[in-house]
Enzyme design. Structure first.
Site, PDB file in Angstrom:
ATOM      1  N   LYS A 116      15.302  -8.615  -8.765  1.00 45.10           N
ATOM      2  CA  LYS A 116      15.601  -7.650  -7.686  1.00 45.10           C
ATOM      3  C   LYS A 116      15.646  -8.298  -6.308  1.00 45.10           C
ATOM      4  O   LYS A 116      16.431  -7.887  -5.449  1.00 45.10           O
ATOM      5  CB  LYS A 116      14.592  -6.499  -7.699  1.00 45.10           C
ATOM      6  CG  LYS A 116      14.396  -5.827  -9.067  1.00 45.10           C
ATOM      7  CD  LYS A 116      15.660  -5.194  -9.613  1.00 45.10           C
ATOM      8  CE  LYS A 116      15.481  -4.808 -11.076  1.00 45.10           C
ATOM      9  NZ  LYS A 116      16.701  -4.347 -11.732  1.00 45.10           N
ATOM     10  N   LYS A 158       7.247  -4.481  -3.976  1.00 45.93           N
ATOM     11  CA  LYS A 158       8.005  -4.304  -5.212  1.00 45.93           C
ATOM     12  C   LYS A 158       8.000  -5.586  -6.042  1.00 45.93           C
ATOM     13  O   LYS A 158       8.110  -6.678  -5.479  1.00 45.93           O
ATOM     14  CB  LYS A 158       9.461  -3.908  -4.910  1.00 45.93           C
ATOM     15  CG  LYS A 158       9.604  -2.540  -4.263  1.00 45.93           C
ATOM     16  CD  LYS A 158      11.065  -2.151  -4.065  1.00 45.93           C
ATOM     17  CE  LYS A 158      11.164  -0.731  -3.517  1.00 45.93           C
ATOM     18  NZ  LYS A 158      12.560  -0.304  -3.314  1.00 45.93           N
ATOM     19  N   GLU A 200       9.237  -4.351   1.505  1.00 43.92           N
ATOM     20  CA  GLU A 200      10.246  -3.570   2.230  1.00 43.92           C
ATOM     21  C   GLU A 200       9.557  -2.538   3.109  1.00 43.92           C
ATOM     22  O   GLU A 200       8.467  -2.066   2.787  1.00 43.92           O
ATOM     23  CB  GLU A 200      11.133  -2.783   1.233  1.00 43.92           C
ATOM     24  CG  GLU A 200      12.170  -3.618   0.538  1.00 43.92           C
ATOM     25  CD  GLU A 200      12.997  -2.826  -0.468  1.00 43.92           C
ATOM     26  OE1 GLU A 200      12.641  -1.670  -0.782  1.00 43.92           O
ATOM     27  OE2 GLU A 200      14.004  -3.370  -0.938  1.00 43.92           O
ATOM     28  N   LYS A 237      14.203  10.705 -14.274  1.00 41.18           N
ATOM     29  CA  LYS A 237      15.174  11.640 -13.709  1.00 41.18           C
ATOM     30  C   LYS A 237      15.188  12.919 -14.532  1.00 41.18           C
ATOM     31  O   LYS A 237      15.137  12.867 -15.768  1.00 41.18           O
ATOM     32  CB  LYS A 237      16.569  10.998 -13.700  1.00 41.18           C
ATOM     33  CG  LYS A 237      16.649   9.808 -12.745  1.00 41.18           C
ATOM     34  CD  LYS A 237      17.912   9.013 -12.940  1.00 41.18           C
ATOM     35  CE  LYS A 237      17.883   7.755 -12.055  1.00 41.18           C
ATOM     36  NZ  LYS A 237      18.916   6.789 -12.450  1.00 41.18           N
ATOM     37  N   ASN A 290      22.002  -1.457 -11.857  1.00 42.40           N
ATOM     38  CA  ASN A 290      21.755  -1.294 -13.286  1.00 42.40           C
ATOM     39  C   ASN A 290      22.979  -1.816 -14.022  1.00 42.40           C
ATOM     40  O   ASN A 290      24.091  -1.350 -13.793  1.00 42.40           O
ATOM     41  CB  ASN A 290      21.509   0.168 -13.638  1.00 42.40           C
ATOM     42  CG  ASN A 290      20.259   0.689 -12.958  1.00 42.40           C
ATOM     43  OD1 ASN A 290      19.239   0.025 -12.937  1.00 42.40           O
ATOM     44  ND2 ASN A 290      20.333   1.858 -12.372  1.00 42.40           N
ATOM     45  N   ARG A 292      23.966  -1.590 -17.061  1.00 40.26           N
ATOM     46  CA  ARG A 292      24.194  -0.909 -18.351  1.00 40.26           C
ATOM     47  C   ARG A 292      24.921   0.416 -18.109  1.00 40.26           C
ATOM     48  O   ARG A 292      25.061   0.857 -16.976  1.00 40.26           O
ATOM     49  CB  ARG A 292      22.836  -0.585 -18.979  1.00 40.26           C
ATOM     50  CG  ARG A 292      22.017   0.323 -18.050  1.00 40.26           C
ATOM     51  CD  ARG A 292      20.752   0.860 -18.658  1.00 40.26           C
ATOM     52  NE  ARG A 292      20.149   1.868 -17.806  1.00 40.26           N
ATOM     53  CZ  ARG A 292      19.378   1.637 -16.756  1.00 40.26           C
ATOM     54  NH1 ARG A 292      19.098   0.383 -16.399  1.00 40.26           N
ATOM     55  NH2 ARG A 292      18.888   2.632 -16.028  1.00 40.26           N
ATOM     56  N   VAL A 295      22.085   6.942 -18.697  1.00 40.87           N
ATOM     57  CA  VAL A 295      21.901   8.253 -19.331  1.00 40.87           C
ATOM     58  C   VAL A 295      22.839   9.274 -18.685  1.00 40.87           C
ATOM     59  O   VAL A 295      23.502  10.058 -19.373  1.00 40.87           O
ATOM     60  CB  VAL A 295      20.424   8.723 -19.197  1.00 40.87           C
ATOM     61  CG1 VAL A 295      20.259  10.134 -19.737  1.00 40.87           C
ATOM     62  CG2 VAL A 295      19.479   7.762 -19.897  1.00 40.87           C
ATOM     63  N   ARG A 338      18.281  17.066 -18.077  1.00 43.22           N
ATOM     64  CA  ARG A 338      17.737  16.395 -19.260  1.00 43.22           C
ATOM     65  C   ARG A 338      16.719  17.331 -19.907  1.00 43.22           C
ATOM     66  O   ARG A 338      15.746  17.736 -19.260  1.00 43.22           O
ATOM     67  CB  ARG A 338      17.039  15.092 -18.875  1.00 43.22           C
ATOM     68  CG  ARG A 338      17.982  14.091 -18.249  1.00 43.22           C
ATOM     69  CD  ARG A 338      17.295  12.740 -18.164  1.00 43.22           C
ATOM     70  NE  ARG A 338      18.066  11.826 -17.339  1.00 43.22           N
ATOM     71  CZ  ARG A 338      17.798  10.533 -17.229  1.00 43.22           C
ATOM     72  NH1 ARG A 338      16.775  10.007 -17.888  1.00 43.22           N
ATOM     73  NH2 ARG A 338      18.532   9.762 -16.468  1.00 43.22           N
TER      74      ARG A 338
HETATM   75  C1  MV4 Z   1      11.562   2.821  -2.256  1.00 46.42           C
HETATM   76  C2  MV4 Z   1      11.077   4.023  -1.690  1.00 46.42           C
HETATM   77  C3  MV4 Z   1      10.851   4.041  -0.330  1.00 46.42           C
HETATM   78  N1  MV4 Z   1      11.080   2.940   0.410  1.00 46.42           N
HETATM   79  N2  MV4 Z   1      11.764   1.762  -1.478  1.00 46.42           N
HETATM   80  C4  MV4 Z   1      11.709   4.388  -6.777  1.00 46.42           C
HETATM   81  C5  MV4 Z   1      12.608   3.889  -7.856  1.00 46.42           C
HETATM   82  C6  MV4 Z   1      12.842   2.476  -7.533  1.00 46.42           C
HETATM   83  N3  MV4 Z   1      14.176   2.099  -7.875  1.00 46.42           N
HETATM   84  C7  MV4 Z   1      12.577   2.352  -6.069  1.00 46.42           C
HETATM   85  N4  MV4 Z   1      11.941   3.562  -5.656  1.00 46.42           N
HETATM   86  C8  MV4 Z   1      11.630   3.767  -4.369  1.00 46.42           C
HETATM   87  N5  MV4 Z   1      11.831   2.714  -3.553  1.00 46.42           N
HETATM   88  C9  MV4 Z   1      11.518   1.826  -0.170  1.00 46.42           C
HETATM   89  N6  MV4 Z   1      11.716   0.753   0.584  1.00 46.42           N
HETATM   90  C10 MV4 Z   1      10.868   5.119  -2.519  1.00 46.42           C
HETATM   91  C11 MV4 Z   1      11.119   4.980  -3.876  1.00 46.42           C
HETATM   92  C12 MV4 Z   1      10.833   6.133  -4.682  1.00 46.42           C
HETATM   93  C13 MV4 Z   1      11.862   6.997  -5.093  1.00 46.42           C
HETATM   94  C14 MV4 Z   1      13.190   6.799  -4.757  1.00 46.42           C
HETATM   95  C15 MV4 Z   1      14.166   7.664  -5.162  1.00 46.42           C
HETATM   96  C16 MV4 Z   1      13.853   8.760  -5.935  1.00 46.42           C
HETATM   97  C17 MV4 Z   1      12.554   8.992  -6.308  1.00 46.42           C
HETATM   98  C18 MV4 Z   1      11.536   8.116  -5.897  1.00 46.42           C
HETATM   99  C19 MV4 Z   1      10.213   8.357  -6.262  1.00 46.42           C
HETATM  100  C20 MV4 Z   1       9.234   7.497  -5.846  1.00 46.42           C
HETATM  101  C21 MV4 Z   1       9.548   6.386  -5.065  1.00 46.42           C
END
Ligand code: MV4
Length: 464
Positions: A116, A158, A200, A237, A290, A292, A295, A338
């Site tokens: 990532k 992350k 981040e 989701k 992603n 792939r 869903v 879903r």
């Molecule tokens: C974030 C964020 C806030 N700020 N990154 C959740 C899934 C993963 N791909 C990254 N995610 C997030 N990254 C920064 N810099 C908040 C989330 C996040 C989130 C994002 C979209 C939809 C639902 C979520 C639920 C928890 C955290």
């Protein structure tokens, strides 16, 4: 054209791929574990091979068993579906070295985008907006303090090998930094075999909006618009829709262009999804790719009329895309729910077991992708997805109303499911108005618990 494809998956996605093969005149081979002997993918495929006992590691996740099944059936290609081996670069490499076409991106693309932190660098270099943060990996607490000083709080840690929300830590202040950093690293080490993390700025109350792309092996790359997947619970989701209620036409164009340029810069081939966060003032930031089929791909199929599985197969055959960006048009509104074998009253805990009665909704613009049937036993070894209910309408209001009607018609007896929960969400005024962010489900559940959640009245008629 391929004569025979092996599907290295199970459940609804295996059925979905078999259907595409049939329509293309390609023979299909199902693989199945002992827990799936009575599954529809086994019945509907032209051939089937039992590859082992129920645990995924001894069946669907074991490259040796999949490759052996492909070799004994003379399959020319393998479609991995989603989950299992779909984003395993070593598996893609093994396929190719056995002269079996892996229906997906090049192994190097899977590997590089699966990292990532590296993916973010690649995208930033290609001019894609990324979330402000560390320039790369954070090796130690000294570097952590420097990066945190630059980024400010709150920040998010992350795992570079993570994704989909696994291995993240939010840090609110300096005194939380050291323990969060140490925990994030040891958790990532255990979960992914790689402790590396990056930082981040934490974006509060964002929406998750992803762009579907297709790229052929001749240098043509297009986007197929967005899916808004903001309605999630613990990174699962629950509802996906397109168009996103928050995207304007210019913003869609900008995000689409960013995804196409990012894919081209990465030399990406195949179907892929660029995940973005969209903040409350409409700024968008790249998160991850992603590599792939996902869903929620049917949402895009319904608004564009393009069969994404057939496109994946054609791209793997070396064909050129049959359309350019201008020929891709978006019509109406599609929403997917879903329906999982989970009990919303018990923290959404998985509830596998026998479905005693099963009736799927029908009518105009209703699509149900499922492998379930009456008396089918959902095995406890795999995910809890029972069905995807996908409805379309000429606009969001019609799609919402059609989803309510379809959820009402859907009969699943014998096991608890998320159907009733979804029905309640479709009566929530904020959801009906398209006003939601990534905290929606959590707040909705809390409001229900405290008795504050009230249903909205009847939906206004379209002519009113
Ligand atoms: C974030 C964020 C806030 N700020 N990154 C959740 C899934 C993963 N791909 C990254 N995610 C997030 N990254 C920064 N810099 C908040 C989330 C996040 C989130 C994002 C979209 C939809 C639902 C979520 C639920 C928890 C955290």
């Amino acid at each position: 054209m391929f004569k025979k494809i092996l599907i290295a998956n199970r459940g609804e996605i295996a059925l979905r791929i078999i259907r595409a093969c049939k329509e293309l005149g390609i023979a299909s081979v199902a693989v199945y574990s002992e827990a799936d002997a009575d599954s529809l993918h086994v019945r509907f495929a032209d051939e089937s091979v039992c590859i082992g006992p129920p645990p995924p590691g001894e069946s669907y996740l074991d490259p040796r068993r999949i490759i052996s099944a492909a070799e004994i059936t003379n399959s020319e290609a393998i479609h991995p579906g989603y989950g299992f081996l779909a984003e395993n670069p070593d598996f893609a490499e093994i396929c190719n070295s056995c002269e079996i076409v892996f229906i997906g991106p090049h192994p190097d693309s899977i590997r590089d985008l699966g990292n990532k932190s590296l993916a973010k660098k690649t995208m930033a270099k290609a001019g894609v907006p990324v979330i402000p943060g560390s320039a790369g990996l954070i090796p130690d607490i000294k570097a952590a303090k420097i990066a945190a000083g630059e980024i400010g709080y709150p920040l998010i840690i992350k795992a570079t090998a993570g994704g989909g929300g696994r291995g993240m830590r939010i840090v609110g202040s300096l005194d939380e930094l050291q323990p969060a950093f140490d925990n994030a690293r040891s958790e990532a080490s255990v979960a992914f075999g790689n402790p590396d993390v990056y930082f981040e700025k934490f974006i509060t109350n964002p929406r998750h909006v992803e762009i579907q792309i297709l790229a052929d092996s001749h240098g043509n790359t297009v986007h197929l618009g967005e899916r808004d997947c903001t309605v999630q619970r613990r990174h699962q989701k629950l509802i996906e829709e397109s168009p996103s209620p928050v995207l304007t036409a210019p913003l869609r164009e900008q995000m689409g262009k960013a995804a196409v340029e990012g894919a081209a810069a990465a030399g990406y081939i195949g179907a892929g999804t660029f995940e973005f966060l969209v903040d409350s003032d409409g700024s968008f930031y790249f998160m991850e790719v992603n590599t792939r089929i996902q869903v929620e791909h049917p949402v895009t199929e319904e608004i564009t009329g393009i069969d994404l599985i057939k496109e994946q197969i054609r791209i793997a055959e070396g064909e050129k895309l049959g359309f350019n960006q201008d020929q891709i048009t978006f019509s109406g509104h599609t929403i997917e729910c879903r329906i999982n074998a989970e009990d919303p009253d018990k923290g959404f805990r998985p509830c596998p077991g026998q479905i005693t009665a099963f009736h799927i909704p029908g009518g105009h613009n209703v699509r149900v992708d499922t492998h379930a049937y009456a008396n089918y036993v959902i095995p406890s070894n795999y995910d809890s997805l029972v069905a995807k209910l996908i409805v379309s309408g000429k606009n969001r209001q019609e799609a919402v109303s059609r989803m309510k009607r379809s959820l009402e018609e859907f009969i699943i007896e014998g096991i608890p499911t998320t159907r009733g929960f979804l029905q309640r969400v479709f009566k929530n005024d904020d959801f009906i108005q398209g006003r939601y962010d990534n905290t929606f489900v959590e707040k909705f559940l809390a409001a229900e618990k405290s008795g504050l959640e009230k249903e909205s009245g009847p939906v206004a008629r379209e002519d009113e």
